[in-house]
Design a protein around this motif. Structure first.
Motif, PDB file in Angstrom:
ATOM      1  N   UNK A  47       0.836  -1.205   0.000  1.00 49.57           N
ATOM      2  CA  UNK A  47       0.000   0.000   0.000  1.00 49.57           C
ATOM      3  C   UNK A  47       0.874   1.260   0.000  1.00 49.57           C
ATOM      4  N   UNK A  48       1.904   1.250   0.818  1.00 47.49           N
ATOM      5  CA  UNK A  48       2.817   2.394   0.883  1.00 47.49           C
ATOM      6  C   UNK A  48       3.713   2.459  -0.343  1.00 47.49           C
ATOM      7  N   UNK A  49       4.170   1.313  -0.813  1.00 51.97           N
ATOM      8  CA  UNK A  49       5.044   1.288  -1.984  1.00 51.97           C
ATOM      9  C   UNK A  49       4.335   1.833  -3.219  1.00 51.97           C
ATOM     10  N   UNK A  50       3.066   1.513  -3.360  1.00 47.89           N
ATOM     11  CA  UNK A  50       2.311   2.035  -4.500  1.00 47.89           C
ATOM     12  C   UNK A  50       2.209   3.561  -4.443  1.00 47.89           C
ATOM     13  N   UNK A  51       1.966   4.102  -3.249  1.00 48.48           N
ATOM     14  CA  UNK A  51       1.908   5.560  -3.132  1.00 48.48           C
ATOM     15  C   UNK A  51       3.269   6.161  -3.452  1.00 48.48           C
ATOM     16  N   UNK A  52       4.313   5.585  -2.907  1.00 50.04           N
ATOM     17  CA  UNK A  52       5.655   6.093  -3.158  1.00 50.04           C
ATOM     18  C   UNK A  52       5.970   6.079  -4.651  1.00 50.04           C
ATOM     19  N   UNK A  53       5.621   5.006  -5.320  1.00 49.38           N
ATOM     20  CA  UNK A  53       5.903   4.892  -6.758  1.00 49.38           C
ATOM     21  C   UNK A  53       5.244   6.006  -7.559  1.00 49.38           C
ATOM     22  N   UNK A  54       3.971   6.251  -7.352  1.00 49.08           N
ATOM     23  CA  UNK A  54       3.259   7.231  -8.163  1.00 49.08           C
ATOM     24  C   UNK A  54       3.484   8.662  -7.665  1.00 49.08           C
ATOM     25  N   UNK A  55       3.673   8.839  -6.359  1.00 51.22           N
ATOM     26  CA  UNK A  55       3.882  10.190  -5.832  1.00 51.22           C
ATOM     27  C   UNK A  55       5.219  10.768  -6.289  1.00 51.22           C
ATOM     28  N   UNK A  56       6.173   9.903  -6.585  1.00 51.42           N
ATOM     29  CA  UNK A  56       7.462  10.373  -7.118  1.00 51.42           C
ATOM     30  C   UNK A  56       7.271  11.152  -8.418  1.00 51.42           C
ATOM     31  N   UNK A  57       6.210  10.869  -9.126  1.00 48.84           N
ATOM     32  CA  UNK A  57       5.941  11.539 -10.402  1.00 48.84           C
ATOM     33  C   UNK A  57       5.175  12.846 -10.226  1.00 48.84           C
ATOM     34  N   UNK A  58       4.845  13.230  -9.007  1.00 49.59           N
ATOM     35  CA  UNK A  58       3.981  14.402  -8.788  1.00 49.59           C
ATOM     36  C   UNK A  58       4.564  15.676  -9.394  1.00 49.59           C
ATOM     37  N   UNK A  59       5.852  15.901  -9.248  1.00 50.31           N
ATOM     38  CA  UNK A  59       6.461  17.096  -9.831  1.00 50.31           C
ATOM     39  C   UNK A  59       6.326  17.116 -11.348  1.00 50.31           C
ATOM     40  N   UNK A  60       6.571  15.971 -11.957  1.00 49.36           N
ATOM     41  CA  UNK A  60       6.427  15.846 -13.405  1.00 49.36           C
ATOM     42  C   UNK A  60       4.971  16.018 -13.806  1.00 49.36           C
ATOM     43  N   UNK A  61       4.061  15.457 -13.006  1.00 47.96           N
ATOM     44  CA  UNK A  61       2.635  15.599 -13.280  1.00 47.96           C
ATOM     45  C   UNK A  61       2.227  17.071 -13.236  1.00 47.96           C
ATOM     46  N   UNK A  62       2.770  17.813 -12.272  1.00 42.77           N
ATOM     47  CA  UNK A  62       2.474  19.243 -12.187  1.00 42.77           C
ATOM     48  C   UNK A  62       3.009  19.969 -13.420  1.00 42.77           C
ATOM     49  N   UNK A  63       4.210  19.628 -13.815  1.00 41.54           N
ATOM     50  CA  UNK A  63       4.825  20.246 -14.985  1.00 41.54           C
ATOM     51  C   UNK A  63       3.952  20.090 -16.233  1.00 41.54           C
ATOM     52  N   UNK A  64       3.237  18.974 -16.329  1.00 41.53           N
ATOM     53  CA  UNK A  64       2.409  18.691 -17.494  1.00 41.53           C
ATOM     54  C   UNK A  64       0.929  19.011 -17.257  1.00 41.53           C
ATOM     55  N   UNK A  65       0.634  19.705 -16.164  1.00 38.00           N
ATOM     56  CA  UNK A  65      -0.719  20.178 -15.927  1.00 38.00           C
ATOM     57  C   UNK A  65      -1.704  19.137 -15.436  1.00 38.00           C
ATOM     58  N   UNK A  66      -1.203  18.045 -14.875  1.00 37.35           N
ATOM     59  CA  UNK A  66      -2.078  16.970 -14.408  1.00 37.35           C
ATOM     60  C   UNK A  66      -2.514  17.132 -12.954  1.00 37.35           C
ATOM     61  N   UNK A  67      -1.773  17.927 -12.190  1.00 39.24           N
ATOM     62  CA  UNK A  67      -2.057  18.051 -10.754  1.00 39.24           C
ATOM     63  C   UNK A  67      -1.591  19.435 -10.289  1.00 39.24           C
ATOM     64  N   UNK A  68      -2.293  19.967  -9.313  1.00 37.99           N
ATOM     65  CA  UNK A  68      -1.935  21.295  -8.803  1.00 37.99           C
ATOM     66  C   UNK A  68      -0.969  21.176  -7.628  1.00 37.99           C
TER      67      UNK A  68
END
Length: 133
Positions: A47-68
């Motif tokens: 459960x934690x590993x899955x969050x860690x895996x996808x949350x690592x992409x949050x900065x990139x997601x913000x850069x591409x307008x996917x998340x604030x």
């Protein structure tokens, strides 16, 4: 296939779920690893590993307008608590039975519910493609 935002939201939603739902999810993804179909010995760390895996992409997601930035910040306390509970000193937290008995899982669920309230259940588009950069 869900986009990264939807994957992130699903991961947070799983952390917000009740213990029975978390257990069922873990069994569904791990039971194939066991000869008897009981994957409870694998614990809860997925459960934690899955969050860690996808949350690592949050900065990139913000850069591409996917998340604030506000949505990223809403998840940060959840990730921080899960990281603080990593390691051998907290091994009891990661045993499957802890989902029902350890009050720290109630704290995790509360943090996940607060984060989830800030993550709208919606499709988000992005011009980013996995092989684009």
């Amino acid at each position: 296939m869900p986009r990264r935002y939807q994957m992130l939201r699903q991961t947070v939603a799983r952390l917000a779920d009740e213990a029975d739902a978390q257990h069922a999810y873990l069994e569904s993804i791990l039971r194939h690893l066991t000869p008897d179909g009981d994957a409870s010995r694998y614990g809860n760390d997925e459960l934690a590993l899955e969050l860690d895996d996808i949350y690592r992409a949050a900065g990139h997601m913000h850069e591409w307008g996917e998340i604030s930035p506000e949505e990223i910040e809403a998840i940060r306390p959840l990730g921080a608590m899960l990281r603080a509970l990593s390691g051998e000193t907290h091994a009891d937290f990661w045993r499957r039975e802890a989902l029902w008995s350890d009050p720290r899982w109630d704290e995790i669920r509360a943090l996940a519910q607060r984060a989830l309230a800030r993550l709208p259940d919606e499709e988000r588009t992005s011009s980013w493609e996995p092989d684009a950069d």
